[in-house]
Design a protein around this motif. Structure first.
Motif, mmCIF file in Angstrom:
data_model
loop_
_atom_site.group_PDB
_atom_site.id
_atom_site.type_symbol
_atom_site.label_atom_id
_atom_site.label_comp_id
_atom_site.label_asym_id
_atom_site.label_seq_id
_atom_site.Cartn_x
_atom_site.Cartn_y
_atom_site.Cartn_z
ATOM 1 N N LEU A 179 -10.187 -1.714 7.581
ATOM 2 C CA LEU A 179 -8.740 -1.538 7.651
ATOM 3 C C LEU A 179 -8.279 -1.720 9.091
ATOM 4 O O LEU A 179 -9.001 -1.395 10.032
ATOM 5 N N ASP B 284 -2.838 -0.305 10.819
ATOM 6 C CA ASP B 284 -1.737 -0.023 9.902
ATOM 7 C C ASP B 284 -2.238 0.459 8.536
ATOM 8 O O ASP B 284 -1.467 0.570 7.585
ATOM 9 N N SER B 285 -3.536 0.737 8.433
ATOM 10 C CA SER B 285 -4.200 1.216 7.220
ATOM 11 C C SER B 285 -4.251 0.183 6.096
ATOM 12 O O SER B 285 -4.462 0.534 4.942
ATOM 13 N N ARG B 286 -4.025 -1.075 6.420
ATOM 14 C CA ARG B 286 -4.163 -2.162 5.445
ATOM 15 C C ARG B 286 -5.426 -2.946 5.774
ATOM 16 O O ARG B 286 -5.871 -2.979 6.920
ATOM 17 N N ARG B 287 -5.968 -3.621 4.755
ATOM 18 C CA ARG B 287 -7.134 -4.475 4.980
ATOM 19 C C ARG B 287 -6.819 -5.482 6.074
ATOM 20 O O ARG B 287 -5.694 -5.975 6.197
ATOM 21 N N GLY C 130 -8.435 -9.076 3.484
ATOM 22 C CA GLY C 130 -8.386 -8.939 2.035
ATOM 23 C C GLY C 130 -9.697 -9.377 1.414
ATOM 24 O O GLY C 130 -10.492 -10.085 2.021
ATOM 25 N N ARG D 57 -0.891 -9.500 5.799
ATOM 26 C CA ARG D 57 -1.240 -8.078 5.681
ATOM 27 C C ARG D 57 -0.407 -7.240 6.647
ATOM 28 O O ARG D 57 0.036 -6.150 6.310
ATOM 29 N N ARG D 58 -0.184 -7.743 7.871
ATOM 30 C CA ARG D 58 0.602 -6.992 8.844
ATOM 31 C C ARG D 58 2.063 -6.892 8.404
ATOM 32 O O ARG D 58 2.751 -5.936 8.730
ATOM 33 N N GLY E 7 2.883 -6.468 5.406
ATOM 34 C CA GLY E 7 2.891 -5.629 4.217
ATOM 35 C C GLY E 7 2.865 -6.411 2.916
ATOM 36 O O GLY E 7 3.096 -5.840 1.853
ATOM 37 N N ASP F 120 1.049 -8.527 -0.136
ATOM 38 C CA ASP F 120 -0.229 -8.592 -0.835
ATOM 39 C C ASP F 120 -0.839 -9.964 -0.648
ATOM 40 O O ASP F 120 -0.155 -10.938 -0.330
#
Length: 170
Positions: free
Chosen positions: A48, A51-54, A57, A105-106, A108, A110
């Protein structure tokens, strides 16, 4: 060589470069269908970002990078542009795709979200810059191929989805 022969030669090279762009993008899809989960380790290792996103992906795999790069290398070698040029061209196309995924991803979005331009331009622009500096294309050729690739991707992706070749319509 007269002007007509020179123009035909340039068109032939641009067509070959276009085919290589399609191979770099299509070979990972074919490899995923053939090998399913085998060798499907994600490039980002599941990590991650802050920003707590992968980071990228799960669909961006080492298998896909290898398949796209090697397919370009083999095609490039077969048409006389050289194995190393093709390998670098394919790798840069996939690097552009990774940059697009990272950016999405940054933002937000998918991995399946549509981002016109962002989904097409980096994966075409980076390898075409290599082609210009390798002496195979001009800057105008780069612009033309980026436009053609972008439009073709936007128009044909829904068709490939309907045919069951792509998992997403864009």
């Amino acid at each position: 060589m007269d002007q007509a022969d020179g123009e035909l030669s340039l068109l032939k090279i641009l067509l070959e470069l276009f085919v290589m762009l399609v191979l770099a993008n299509g070979a990972p899809v074919v490899a995923a269908r053939l090998f399913r989960r085998k060798w499907a380790a994600p490039v980002d290792g599941g990590r991650l970002w802050s920003d707590s996103r992968r980071v990228l992906g799960k669909s961006k795999t080492w298998r896909g990078l290898a398949a796209g790069s090697l397919s370009c290398a083999l095609f490039s070698w077969a048409v006389g542009l050289g194995f190393m040029f093709g390998l670098l061209f394919g790798a840069l196309g996939l690097l552009g795709d990774l940059l697009s995924s990272f950016t999405k991803r940054r933002m937000g979005l998918d991995s399946s979200a549509r981002a016109v331009g962002l989904d097409q331009v980096p994966e075409c622009l980076l390898p075409m810059i290599l082609a210009v500096f390798w002496g195979l294309a001009t800057w105008w050729g780069l612009v033309v191929l980026v436009l053609i690739f972008t439009v073709a991707n936007i128009l044909f992706s829904p068709l490939l989805y309907q045919l069951g070749i792509r998992r997403h319509p864009h």
